[in-house]
Design a protein around this motif. Structure first.
Motif, PDB file in Angstrom:
ATOM      1  N   VAL A 307     -73.272  62.421   6.996  1.00 53.93           N
ATOM      2  CA  VAL A 307     -72.925  61.580   5.842  1.00 53.93           C
ATOM      3  C   VAL A 307     -72.940  60.104   6.243  1.00 53.93           C
ATOM      4  CG1 VAL A 307     -71.072  60.976   4.239  1.00 53.93           C
ATOM      5  CG2 VAL A 307     -71.622  63.382   4.656  1.00 53.93           C
ATOM      6  N   ALA A 308     -72.402  59.784   7.402  1.00 47.21           N
ATOM      7  CA  ALA A 308     -72.366  58.387   7.841  1.00 47.21           C
ATOM      8  C   ALA A 308     -73.764  57.838   8.086  1.00 47.21           C
ATOM      9  CB  ALA A 308     -71.523  58.276   9.113  1.00 47.21           C
ATOM     10  N   VAL A 309     -74.611  58.607   8.746  1.00 49.54           N
ATOM     11  CA  VAL A 309     -75.959  58.127   9.060  1.00 49.54           C
ATOM     12  C   VAL A 309     -76.797  57.991   7.800  1.00 49.54           C
ATOM     13  CG1 VAL A 309     -78.100  58.704  10.254  1.00 49.54           C
ATOM     14  CG2 VAL A 309     -75.931  58.970  11.428  1.00 49.54           C
ATOM     15  N   MET A 310     -76.727  58.961   6.896  1.00 45.29           N
ATOM     16  CA  MET A 310     -77.517  58.896   5.677  1.00 45.29           C
ATOM     17  C   MET A 310     -77.029  57.794   4.736  1.00 45.29           C
ATOM     18  SD  MET A 310     -80.075  60.983   5.732  1.00 45.29           S
ATOM     19  CE  MET A 310     -80.289  60.460   7.448  1.00 45.29           C
ATOM     20  N   THR A 311     -75.745  57.504   4.729  1.00 46.24           N
ATOM     21  CA  THR A 311     -75.237  56.394   3.920  1.00 46.24           C
ATOM     22  C   THR A 311     -75.759  55.062   4.441  1.00 46.24           C
ATOM     23  OG1 THR A 311     -73.229  57.647   3.415  1.00 46.24           O
ATOM     24  CG2 THR A 311     -73.162  55.265   3.058  1.00 46.24           C
ATOM     25  N   ALA A 312     -75.723  54.898   5.753  1.00 46.33           N
ATOM     26  CA  ALA A 312     -76.280  53.676   6.340  1.00 46.33           C
ATOM     27  C   ALA A 312     -77.771  53.562   6.078  1.00 46.33           C
ATOM     28  CB  ALA A 312     -76.008  53.658   7.842  1.00 46.33           C
ATOM     29  N   CYS A 313     -78.463  54.675   6.117  1.00 45.46           N
ATOM     30  CA  CYS A 313     -79.902  54.663   5.831  1.00 45.46           C
ATOM     31  C   CYS A 313     -80.171  54.269   4.384  1.00 45.46           C
ATOM     32  CB  CYS A 313     -80.494  56.044   6.130  1.00 45.46           C
ATOM     33  SG  CYS A 313     -82.244  56.200   5.753  1.00 45.46           S
ATOM     34  N   ALA A 314     -79.369  54.767   3.458  1.00 44.86           N
ATOM     35  CA  ALA A 314     -79.557  54.430   2.047  1.00 44.86           C
ATOM     36  C   ALA A 314     -79.306  52.947   1.794  1.00 44.86           C
ATOM     37  CB  ALA A 314     -78.632  55.285   1.183  1.00 44.86           C
ATOM     38  N   VAL A 315     -78.253  52.403   2.393  1.00 47.05           N
ATOM     39  CA  VAL A 315     -77.939  50.979   2.202  1.00 47.05           C
ATOM     40  C   VAL A 315     -79.045  50.102   2.789  1.00 47.05           C
ATOM     41  CG1 VAL A 315     -76.327  49.159   2.863  1.00 47.05           C
ATOM     42  CG2 VAL A 315     -75.453  51.367   2.110  1.00 47.05           C
ATOM     43  N   SER A 316     -79.479  50.421   3.989  1.00 45.04           N
ATOM     44  CA  SER A 316     -80.525  49.628   4.630  1.00 45.04           C
ATOM     45  C   SER A 316     -81.858  49.748   3.894  1.00 45.04           C
ATOM     46  CB  SER A 316     -80.685  50.079   6.082  1.00 45.04           C
ATOM     47  OG  SER A 316     -81.708  49.358   6.729  1.00 45.04           O
ATOM     48  N   SER A 317     -82.213  50.944   3.465  1.00 47.00           N
ATOM     49  CA  SER A 317     -83.486  51.143   2.757  1.00 47.00           C
ATOM     50  C   SER A 317     -83.500  50.414   1.426  1.00 47.00           C
ATOM     51  CB  SER A 317     -83.727  52.634   2.541  1.00 47.00           C
ATOM     52  OG  SER A 317     -83.813  53.325   3.768  1.00 47.00           O
ATOM     53  N   ALA A 318     -82.379  50.443   0.711  1.00 48.31           N
ATOM     54  CA  ALA A 318     -82.327  49.754  -0.585  1.00 48.31           C
ATOM     55  C   ALA A 318     -82.493  48.251  -0.415  1.00 48.31           C
ATOM     56  CB  ALA A 318     -81.000  50.071  -1.271  1.00 48.31           C
ATOM     57  N   SER A 319     -81.883  47.692   0.622  1.00 49.00           N
ATOM     58  CA  SER A 319     -82.022  46.246   0.860  1.00 49.00           C
ATOM     59  C   SER A 319     -83.449  45.885   1.243  1.00 49.00           C
ATOM     60  CB  SER A 319     -81.048  45.822   1.953  1.00 49.00           C
ATOM     61  OG  SER A 319     -81.188  44.452   2.244  1.00 49.00           O
ATOM     62  N   LEU A 320     -84.063  46.669   2.110  1.00 48.57           N
ATOM     63  CA  LEU A 320     -85.442  46.398   2.515  1.00 48.57           C
ATOM     64  C   LEU A 320     -86.409  46.538   1.343  1.00 48.57           C
ATOM     65  CD1 LEU A 320     -85.509  48.293   5.948  1.00 48.57           C
ATOM     66  CD2 LEU A 320     -85.467  45.816   5.606  1.00 48.57           C
ATOM     67  N   PHE A 321     -86.258  47.608   0.582  1.00 48.03           N
ATOM     68  CA  PHE A 321     -87.173  47.847  -0.543  1.00 48.03           C
ATOM     69  C   PHE A 321     -87.042  46.760  -1.593  1.00 48.03           C
ATOM     70  CE2 PHE A 321     -88.057  49.647  -4.727  1.00 48.03           C
ATOM     71  CZ  PHE A 321     -89.344  50.124  -4.544  1.00 48.03           C
ATOM     72  N   ARG A 322     -85.819  46.338  -1.880  1.00 50.96           N
ATOM     73  CA  ARG A 322     -85.609  45.319  -2.912  1.00 50.96           C
ATOM     74  C   ARG A 322     -86.256  43.995  -2.532  1.00 50.96           C
ATOM     75  NH1 ARG A 322     -81.019  41.713  -3.982  1.00 50.96           N
ATOM     76  NH2 ARG A 322     -81.049  41.122  -6.178  1.00 50.96           N
ATOM     77  N   ASN A 323     -86.137  43.591  -1.294  1.00 53.94           N
ATOM     78  CA  ASN A 323     -86.695  42.306  -0.879  1.00 53.94           C
ATOM     79  C   ASN A 323     -88.217  42.339  -0.803  1.00 53.94           C
ATOM     80  OD1 ASN A 323     -84.497  40.162   0.167  1.00 53.94           O
ATOM     81  ND2 ASN A 323     -83.716  42.219   0.481  1.00 53.94           N
ATOM     82  N   VAL A 324     -88.782  43.370  -0.194  1.00 55.98           N
ATOM     83  CA  VAL A 324     -90.236  43.433  -0.045  1.00 55.98           C
ATOM     84  C   VAL A 324     -90.911  43.664  -1.396  1.00 55.98           C
ATOM     85  CG1 VAL A 324     -92.134  44.661   1.080  1.00 55.98           C
ATOM     86  CG2 VAL A 324     -90.025  44.220   2.331  1.00 55.98           C
ATOM     87  N   ASP A 325     -90.305  44.481  -2.240  1.00 59.88           N
ATOM     88  CA  ASP A 325     -90.886  44.718  -3.563  1.00 59.88           C
ATOM     89  C   ASP A 325     -90.894  43.445  -4.397  1.00 59.88           C
ATOM     90  OD1 ASP A 325     -91.820  46.829  -5.556  1.00 59.88           O
ATOM     91  OD2 ASP A 325     -90.134  45.925  -6.648  1.00 59.88           O
ATOM     92  N   ALA A 326     -89.812  42.683  -4.343  1.00 62.18           N
ATOM     93  CA  ALA A 326     -89.783  41.414  -5.074  1.00 62.18           C
ATOM     94  C   ALA A 326     -90.773  40.412  -4.488  1.00 62.18           C
ATOM     95  CB  ALA A 326     -88.371  40.839  -5.037  1.00 62.18           C
ATOM     96  N   LEU A 327     -90.985  40.488  -3.196  1.00 64.97           N
ATOM     97  CA  LEU A 327     -91.945  39.596  -2.557  1.00 64.97           C
ATOM     98  C   LEU A 327     -93.365  39.861  -3.045  1.00 64.97           C
ATOM     99  CD1 LEU A 327     -92.767  37.559  -0.289  1.00 64.97           C
ATOM    100  CD2 LEU A 327     -92.842  39.526   1.260  1.00 64.97           C
ATOM    101  N   LEU A 328     -93.756  41.130  -3.113  1.00 64.32           N
ATOM    102  CA  LEU A 328     -95.119  41.463  -3.528  1.00 64.32           C
ATOM    103  C   LEU A 328     -95.317  41.300  -5.031  1.00 64.32           C
ATOM    104  CD1 LEU A 328     -95.701  44.623  -1.287  1.00 64.32           C
ATOM    105  CD2 LEU A 328     -96.526  42.295  -0.907  1.00 64.32           C
ATOM    106  N   LYS A 329     -94.323  41.697  -5.812  1.00 68.98           N
ATOM    107  CA  LYS A 329     -94.460  41.573  -7.263  1.00 68.98           C
ATOM    108  C   LYS A 329     -94.323  40.140  -7.749  1.00 68.98           C
ATOM    109  CE  LYS A 329     -93.083  46.280  -8.412  1.00 68.98           C
ATOM    110  NZ  LYS A 329     -92.131  47.156  -9.146  1.00 68.98           N
ATOM    111  N   GLY A 330     -93.871  39.261  -6.875  1.00 73.98           N
ATOM    112  CA  GLY A 330     -93.824  37.854  -7.246  1.00 73.98           C
ATOM    113  C   GLY A 330     -95.197  37.222  -7.320  1.00 73.98           C
ATOM    114  N   GLU A 331     -96.182  37.855  -6.699  1.00 77.99           N
ATOM    115  CA  GLU A 331     -97.577  37.393  -6.795  1.00 77.99           C
ATOM    116  C   GLU A 331     -98.211  37.998  -8.040  1.00 77.99           C
ATOM    117  OE1 GLU A 331     -98.951  35.283  -4.577  1.00 77.99           O
ATOM    118  OE2 GLU A 331     -97.135  35.185  -3.347  1.00 77.99           O
ATOM    119  N   SER A 332     -97.892  37.427  -9.177  1.00 75.02           N
ATOM    120  CA  SER A 332     -98.342  38.017 -10.445  1.00 75.02           C
ATOM    121  C   SER A 332     -99.855  37.974 -10.599  1.00 75.02           C
ATOM    122  CB  SER A 332     -97.675  37.282 -11.619  1.00 75.02           C
ATOM    123  OG  SER A 332     -97.975  35.891 -11.556  1.00 75.02           O
TER     124      SER A 332
END
Length: 366
Positions: A307-332
């Motif tokens: 539970v501890a490892v998967m929670t940390a993985c979810a938090v880290s993955s959400a932060s990475l995905f949000r930043n990189v996705d906004a970076l690429l989609k910003g190039e309209s």
């Protein structure tokens, strides 16, 4: 022979001439002292100014140093001119000012590879100094945005766009390596002390399999059996290989995987809005969510560890995905960036899940 002149006798010096020589030397010393004081004052106001010390004091001309008369002759020697203290050329002004202050070493001119030109050598410490120029407030703010930035708020890449750092990436990885290596060994020690280690589990499983198959040999008779021998318990040993294994895995994930993302977005999609240092900074702060998870994995409860490892993985993955996705989609206007946005998101989340499972199975499995 009172009237004859002996050529081998040396004429005595005139007292008045000695007094004049003493006066000349004293005046020379006083003039030099005043010149040094004036040079210090001028240097304090403007170090780069090219000042002639003898011109400052009453517009005096350079003094000449008179030597004493020869022993066999009353005629003075040739006068030796003293060079001016302040240099005449503009290029020697800095060196002359330095030598006036008592330093005989000429002042060094600024190197052509200074920070103004941005030409520091890539393998020098000065090149990486700007990436560690952060304070405590910057580090705390970026830790919050890198770990819990998925919950909302400003993007992490927007915060580090102007000034990315490698402080979080380097020391975040070092802290995680220390916690995982120490926590894994301490958890192993707790398992060995409780008797539920991996060797005990294997022996119990083999015993159950033999009992199910009916191949368990009957116990020997107590008459013919030798006295029972108690096997000495193997002492616990610190596994130092966990330090090197965790360091190699963590630093490779934080520094090499962002390099692949950068090459894809820069060479294929042509996105220039985030540098490689910014992506490394993002990954370095995002993995800090695994530090508290690694501490919880010390407790010998397998469910709590997952539970501890998967929670940390979810938090880290959400932060990475949000930043990189906004970076690429910003190039309209960039069709390639929009096309690879979803694929890069899947790759980011998948790589992070693999890293979390490897962290759990390699260092907290007993």
């Amino acid at each position: 022979m009172a009237g004859e002149h002996n050529p081998f006798l040396v004429d005595d010096f005139d007292d008045s001439e000695e007094e004049e020589d003493d006066d000349d030397h004293q005046m020379l010393l006083r003039t030099a002292a005043r010149a040094n004081v004036a040079a210090d004052v001028a240097y304090a106001h403007n170090p780069d100014d090219n000042v002639n010390d003898f011109d400052v004091i009453n517009d005096q001309k350079p003094m000449t140093m008179m030597s004493k008369s020869s022993v066999f002759s009353k005629e003075p020697r040739a006068a030796t001119a003293m060079p001016p203290v302040g240099g005449g050329s503009s290029s020697g002004g800095a060196n002359d000012a330095t030598m006036r202050r008592g330093n005989t070493t000429p002042a060094r001119t600024p190197s052509t590879t200074s920070s103004s030109g941005g030409g520091f050598w890539i393998f020098s410490f000065a090149f990486y100094q700007k990436y560690f120029d952060v304070d405590t407030a910057d580090v705390v703010r970026r830790i919050k945005k890198g770990t819990y930035g998925a919950l909302g708020g400003a993007l992490f890449l927007d915060d580090v766009k102007e000034k990315p750092d490698l402080y979080g990436a380097f020391w975040g990885c070092a802290t995680l390596v220390f916690v995982v290596a120490m926590g894994g060994n301490f958890a192993d020690y707790l398992e060995s002390m409780s008797g539920s280690g991996s060797n005990s589990k294997k022996r119990m499983m083999m015993r159950r399999l033999l009992e199910e198959e009916g191949n368990v040999p009957p116990p020997p008779s107590p008459v013919s059996s030798p006295p029972a021998r108690v096997d000495a318990k193997e002492p616990w040993q610190f596994d130092v290989t966990k330090v090197s294994q965790c360091a190699a895995m963590t630093y490779a994930y934080v520094f090499l995987f962002p390099l692949s993302l950068y090459l894809v977005k820069r060479c294929y999609a042509g996105v220039r809005s985030a540098s490689y240092t910014a992506l490394v900074c993002l990954y370095g702060y995002s993995i800090m969510s695994y530090i508290p998870a690694s501490i919880l994995c010390i407790f010998p409860v397998e469910t709590l560890r997952w539970v501890a490892v998967m929670t940390a993985c979810a938090v880290s993955s959400a932060s990475l995905f949000r930043n990189v996705d906004a970076l690429l989609k910003g190039e309209s206007g960039n069709a390639k960036a929009m096309a690879i946005a979803k694929g890069m998101g899947v790759a980011i989340v998948g790589a992070n899940v693999i890293f979390a499972i490897a962290l759990k199975e390699l260092f907290f499995r007993f």
